[in-house]
Enzyme design. Structure first.
Site, PDB file in Angstrom:
ATOM      1  N   PRO A  69      -4.499 -12.047   2.232  1.00  0.00           N
ATOM      2  CA  PRO A  69      -5.431 -11.994   1.097  1.00  0.00           C
ATOM      3  C   PRO A  69      -6.143 -13.318   0.828  1.00  0.00           C
ATOM      4  CG  PRO A  69      -3.308 -11.009   0.525  1.00  0.00           C
ATOM      5  CD  PRO A  69      -3.110 -11.728   1.833  1.00  0.00           C
ATOM      6  N   GLU A  70      -7.118 -13.230  -0.059  1.00  0.00           N
ATOM      7  CA  GLU A  70      -7.816 -14.404  -0.579  1.00  0.00           C
ATOM      8  C   GLU A  70      -6.798 -15.393  -1.145  1.00  0.00           C
ATOM      9  OE1 GLU A  70     -11.353 -15.361  -3.876  1.00  0.00           O
ATOM     10  OE2 GLU A  70     -10.595 -13.312  -3.647  1.00  0.00           O
ATOM     11  N   VAL A  71      -6.973 -16.665  -0.797  1.00  0.00           N
ATOM     12  CA  VAL A  71      -6.152 -17.801  -1.251  1.00  0.00           C
ATOM     13  C   VAL A  71      -4.653 -17.460  -1.317  1.00  0.00           C
ATOM     14  CG1 VAL A  71      -8.024 -19.043  -2.396  1.00  0.00           C
ATOM     15  CG2 VAL A  71      -6.750 -17.372  -3.716  1.00  0.00           C
ATOM     16  N   PHE A  72      -4.138 -16.806  -0.276  1.00  0.00           N
ATOM     17  CA  PHE A  72      -2.703 -16.510  -0.250  1.00  0.00           C
ATOM     18  C   PHE A  72      -1.903 -17.804  -0.299  1.00  0.00           C
ATOM     19  CE2 PHE A  72       1.282 -15.795   2.087  1.00  0.00           C
ATOM     20  CZ  PHE A  72       1.834 -14.781   1.319  1.00  0.00           C
ATOM     21  N   ASN A 140     -12.128 -22.418  -1.884  1.00  0.00           N
ATOM     22  CA  ASN A 140     -11.599 -21.113  -1.489  1.00  0.00           C
ATOM     23  C   ASN A 140     -11.985 -20.932  -0.028  1.00  0.00           C
ATOM     24  OD1 ASN A 140     -11.347 -18.311  -0.975  1.00  0.00           O
ATOM     25  ND2 ASN A 140     -11.697 -17.795  -3.108  1.00  0.00           N
TER      26      ASN A 140
END
Length: 356
Positions: A69-72, A140
């Site tokens: 995922p995003e910014v895991f 990000n």
């Protein structure tokens, strides 16, 4: 962890092929896994340990590509205001940013080296969302790794959304890559960047075939966007979101959720996921999963790309460049540039003055 619908193919994980050789159009199936899991907030080492377990599990299913995922790594600060009001920033908010900054990673850096080693160990293409630390500005970022354990490069989110703009920097055109791999051409666009038609067009023009969309959006409109992009681009779309509960974040008062009438209970769902995999025809191959953490795996028939492009090729036979066209500026935008003294006349020399 749950394995979502995958077909029955069970071949080797990935052939040993030179990078940048392009997809083998005779070998038409790629097994891909989307990870839906939560960061261990403020604990980067533990997050990387968790990532390894998930990568190992995906590799055990025969997956060749694993998307997180995003910014895991670094985490998405759901509910945090960082102490911001117009004209003021609180002392606690500044301390919250310090801790968030400390949990971010340098690129390159030791955490990147570890992720590269994990991709090599488990023989997968790895696409990982991270919070990148560049001095005291955070980005990000999506990182790309190949199964030989090589770090390929990164994408910076071009436009952080809403309050994200106060704690993440803005990307530029120098990090909009699409990598030509033996599995096909792989790229990533983050969360609401996917609503930017010109950015999508740039990705299509680069020939993206496996379009990765890490996100924190769990709404029904997001699923509609993923289906639209798959059909518009004639590509496979892989969307990875976190599934998080209140207990996955530090307890109050260390970490508080703004904008709520009361503190959520530990079991309250903060982000319900919704990860999915969509084919170029718009068929949902896996997900969306709103049940909990898990792995969603599907076999991607790359032949579907040509079949979809026969109907609609947005940068090919269905384009009208004499009427509509796009210019993408790919140079890096830096606030400060230093010019070597050798590249311009010295003031001392021009005045006939020598110096040491």
């Amino acid at each position: 962890m749950a394995l979502a619908a995958a077909s029955s193919a069970s071949g080797p994980v990935v052939a040993e092929v030179e990078m940048n050789a392009g997809a083998d159009h005779g070998a038409t199936t790629v097994r891909a896994t989307v990870v839906q899991a939560c960061t261990v907030f403020y604990d980067t080492s533990a997050t990387l340990d968790k990532a390894e377990k998930l990568i190992a599990e995906a590799a055990g299913y025969g997956s060749q590509l694993v998307l997180f995922p995003e910014v895991f790594v670094g985490g998405y600060p759901h509910g945090s205001t960082f102490g911001l009001t117009i004209g003021n920033r609180s002392a606690k908010g500044k301390e919250d940013f310090r801790k968030y900054h400390a949990a971010a990673i340098d690129v390159p850096g030791p955490e990147v080296a570890r992720l590269a080693a994990l991709a090599g160990k488990y023989k997968v293409f790895l696409v990982m969302g991270v919070v990148e630390r560049a001095g005291y500005t955070l980005y990000n970022t999506v990182l790309f790794f190949d199964p030989l354990g090589k770090y390929l490069g990164k994408h910076h989110k071009l436009m952080p959304t809403a309050l994200e703009r106060v704690f993440w920097g803005f990307g530029d055109g120098s990090t909009i890559p699409v990598y030509d791999t033996p599995l096909g051409k792989i790229g990533a666009v983050v969360c609401w960047e996917n609503r930017m038609p010109l950015l999508r067009m740039a990705m299509y023009a680069k020939g993206v075939e496996i379009y990765c969309a890490p996100t924190v959006d769990f709404t029904a409109s997001w699923q509609a966007s993923m289906t639209h992009i798959a059909v518009e681009g004639g590509c496979f779309v892989l969307s990875a979101n976190q599934f998080c509960r209140r207990k996955d974040y530090p307890p109050a008062p260390e970490y508080t959720f703004g904008g709520l009438d009361e503190e959520p209970s530990p079991e309250s769902v903060i982000c319900p996921g919704g990860s999915s995999i969509v084919s170029p025809s718009g068929t949902v191959l896996a997900g969306p999963n709103y049940e909990g953490e898990g792995l969603l795996t599907a076999d991607l028939d790359l032949g579907e790309i040509a079949r979809a492009k026969f109907d609609f090729d947005v940068v090919g036979h269905y384009s009208r460049p004499e009427i509509l066209s796009l210019t993408v500026k790919t140079e890096s935008k830096l606030p400060v540039s230093f010019t070597s003294a050798a590249e311009k006349p010295s003031a001392a020399k021009s005045d006939g003055i020598s110096g040491t």
